[in-house]
Design a protein around this motif. Structure first.
Motif, short mmCIF file in Angstrom:
data_model
loop_
_atom_site.label_atom_id
_atom_site.label_comp_id
_atom_site.label_asym_id
_atom_site.label_seq_id
_atom_site.Cartn_x
_atom_site.Cartn_y
_atom_site.Cartn_z
N ILE A 110 0.69 -1.22 0.04
CA ILE A 110 0.04 0.11 0.01
C ILE A 110 0.92 1.23 0.06
O ILE A 110 2.24 1.33 -0.13
CB ILE A 110 -1.11 -0.08 1.28
N GLU A 111 0.16 2.56 -0.19
CA GLU A 111 0.89 3.70 -0.19
C GLU A 111 1.91 3.58 1.26
O GLU A 111 1.74 3.34 2.16
CB GLU A 111 0.07 4.78 0.17
N TYR B 86 -5.93 -2.96 -5.93
CA TYR B 86 -6.33 -1.68 -5.93
C TYR B 86 -7.75 -1.97 -6.88
O TYR B 86 -8.75 -1.37 -6.32
CB TYR B 86 -5.75 -0.65 -6.61
N VAL C 267 -2.79 0.38 7.40
CA VAL C 267 -3.11 1.56 6.92
C VAL C 267 -2.96 2.65 7.71
O VAL C 267 -2.74 3.79 7.26
CB VAL C 267 -4.69 1.31 6.40
N GLU D 180 -4.51 8.26 -3.37
CA GLU D 180 -3.95 8.15 -2.01
C GLU D 180 -5.18 8.98 -1.16
O GLU D 180 -5.16 8.91 -0.06
CB GLU D 180 -2.55 8.96 -1.68
N HIS E 9 -8.31 1.71 1.43
CA HIS E 9 -7.06 1.35 1.52
C HIS E 9 -6.95 0.00 2.34
O HIS E 9 -5.99 -0.71 2.09
CB HIS E 9 -6.31 2.22 1.99
N ARG F 152 -5.03 -3.31 1.17
CA ARG F 152 -4.06 -4.17 2.13
C ARG F 152 -4.66 -5.50 2.05
O ARG F 152 -3.72 -6.56 1.82
CB ARG F 152 -3.93 -3.39 3.51
#
Ligand code: TMP
Length: 206
Positions: free
Chosen positions: A12-13, A105, A140, A154, A161, A165
């Motif tokens: 993830i981000e 995603y 997250v 984002e 999110h 994940r």
């Protein structure tokens, strides 16, 4: 024909995958390997334009199918211009994200049918698969703490999110031979030591 090695980093981000990709690239170059560091979206000149479209905030509607198709277009251009030629030249290709990101995603996050995402992943990649994938996992909430400014993806909700994940964790559980999960809460140095030791254990590097 000499064949290279294809390594991907996923997560993830703000999980630390870009840092690890760069560290691995430098390590390989310093140790005499032919290596290339690339990413998705945006690993090519055309791809940079697609990345700009995908990540910019927009007033207009951005339907999830259009988003999926743009990620796949970026990927197919990436395969033809970077991944395929570099692997054929015997390079170690490191990509910061690849098709697992689309599964996580666009399927798990956006709820597009798995059959559609899987079909388009296969269409876009034309048979190219990573030899090994490092999934760097962080909660997250931790990712949100780390993020300074937020691009279009984002800026999605925490629930989105969380689904992404969970998607990555599911992918890792399903494909244990290819996907190696690393705890992204460890220090950068500790994560990197594990990356190198796993690559050595699998005889990918000496
Ligand atoms: P990055 O910030 O790690 O470069 O990734 C760009 C963003 O694009 C990130 O939010 C994840 C998202 N993404 C997808 O939604 N699907 C994909 O197939 C890829 C490659 C990235």
């Amino acid at each position: 024909m000499e064949k290279g090695i294809f390594i991907t980093f996923e997560g993830i981000e703000a999980c630390g995958k870009t840092t690890q990709s760069k560290l691995l690239y430098s390590y390989l170059i310093d140790n005499g390997y032919k290596a290339v560091l690339t990413r998705e979206p945006g690993g090519t000149e055309l791809g940079k334009k697609i990345r700009e479209i995908l990540l910019s905030h927009t007033e207009e509607k951005f339907p999830k199918i259009a988003e999926l198709l743009l990620y796949e277009a970026d990927r197919n251009i990436h395969i033809h211009n970077v991944i395929k030629p570099k692997l054929e030249e015997g390079f170690i290709v490191i990509s910061d994200r690849f098709y697992d990101s689309t599964t996580a995603y666009q399927h798990y996050g956006r709820n597009i049918d798995f059959s559609i995402v899987d079909y388009l992943n296969r269409l876009a990649t034309e048979g190219y698969k990573p030899d090994i994938t490092f999934l760097i996992d962080i909660p997250v909430e931790k990712a949100f703490e780390r993020l300074k400014s937020k691009d279009r993806l984002e800026s999605e909700s925490i629930d989105f999110h969380i689904k992404v994940r969970e998607g990555f964790l599911y992918i890792a559980r399903k494909d244990v031979d290819r996907v190696v999960m690393l705890d992204g809460l460890q220090s950068i140095e500790d994560i990197f030591k594990q990356v190198i030791s796993i690559l050595k254990n699998r005889n990918i590097i000496k």
